[in-house]
Design a protein around this motif. Sequence first.
Motif, short mmCIF file in Angstrom:
data_model
loop_
_atom_site.label_atom_id
_atom_site.label_comp_id
_atom_site.label_asym_id
_atom_site.label_seq_id
_atom_site.Cartn_x
_atom_site.Cartn_y
_atom_site.Cartn_z
N UNK A 2 0.83 -1.21 0.00
CA UNK A 2 0.00 0.00 0.00
C UNK A 2 0.86 1.26 0.00
N UNK A 3 1.94 1.23 0.76
CA UNK A 3 2.82 2.39 0.89
C UNK A 3 3.88 2.45 -0.20
N UNK A 4 3.85 1.54 -1.14
CA UNK A 4 4.88 1.48 -2.17
C UNK A 4 5.06 2.77 -2.94
N UNK A 5 3.97 3.45 -3.24
CA UNK A 5 4.09 4.70 -3.99
C UNK A 5 4.83 5.75 -3.18
N UNK A 6 4.57 5.80 -1.89
CA UNK A 6 5.25 6.78 -1.05
C UNK A 6 6.76 6.53 -1.04
N UNK A 7 7.14 5.27 -0.99
CA UNK A 7 8.56 4.93 -1.02
C UNK A 7 9.16 5.31 -2.38
N UNK A 8 8.46 4.97 -3.46
CA UNK A 8 8.95 5.33 -4.80
C UNK A 8 9.10 6.84 -4.94
N UNK A 9 8.16 7.57 -4.41
CA UNK A 9 8.22 9.04 -4.49
C UNK A 9 9.40 9.59 -3.69
N UNK A 33 12.65 8.31 -12.98
CA UNK A 33 11.44 8.24 -13.80
C UNK A 33 10.25 7.67 -13.05
N UNK A 34 10.46 6.59 -12.32
CA UNK A 34 9.36 5.83 -11.74
C UNK A 34 8.57 6.61 -10.71
N UNK A 35 9.23 7.31 -9.84
CA UNK A 35 8.52 7.99 -8.76
C UNK A 35 8.06 9.39 -9.08
N UNK A 36 8.26 9.82 -10.30
CA UNK A 36 7.91 11.18 -10.66
C UNK A 36 6.44 11.40 -10.85
N UNK A 37 6.04 12.64 -10.92
CA UNK A 37 4.62 12.98 -11.06
C UNK A 37 4.06 12.70 -12.44
N UNK A 38 4.90 12.47 -13.41
CA UNK A 38 4.42 12.25 -14.77
C UNK A 38 3.57 11.04 -14.77
#
Length: 101
Positions: A10-17, A96-101
């Motif tokens: 669930x928190x994966x996006x936060x870590x990527x960001x 690239x992966x954690x960016x807002x694009x």
Amino acid sequence: MSAPDLRALINGFQVSRAIHVAVQLGLADRLADRPQTPAALAPLVDADPDALGRLMRALAAVGLFHEGEDGRFAPTPLGSGLCHGRAGSQAAWAGLVGGPE
């Protein structure tokens, strides 16, 4: 799957960001040869020292940085993979992966 495993997904996006921001700021590169405190590093990367400290502690919690007893941070062997120009670097992909694009 356990509750902590599910929470990690669930928190994966936060870590990527957080990793994305660290790459954009060049934290692993700046800390590779000389561990520094967030307060010392903040003016070099144009960041708020308190916010930078929170970011670095979050990245330490996932094993990318190590915080010494003196409050200075250094990349772990895993975190060294975020240094640009090193063999096997994942900095470009992380950028690239954690960016807002």
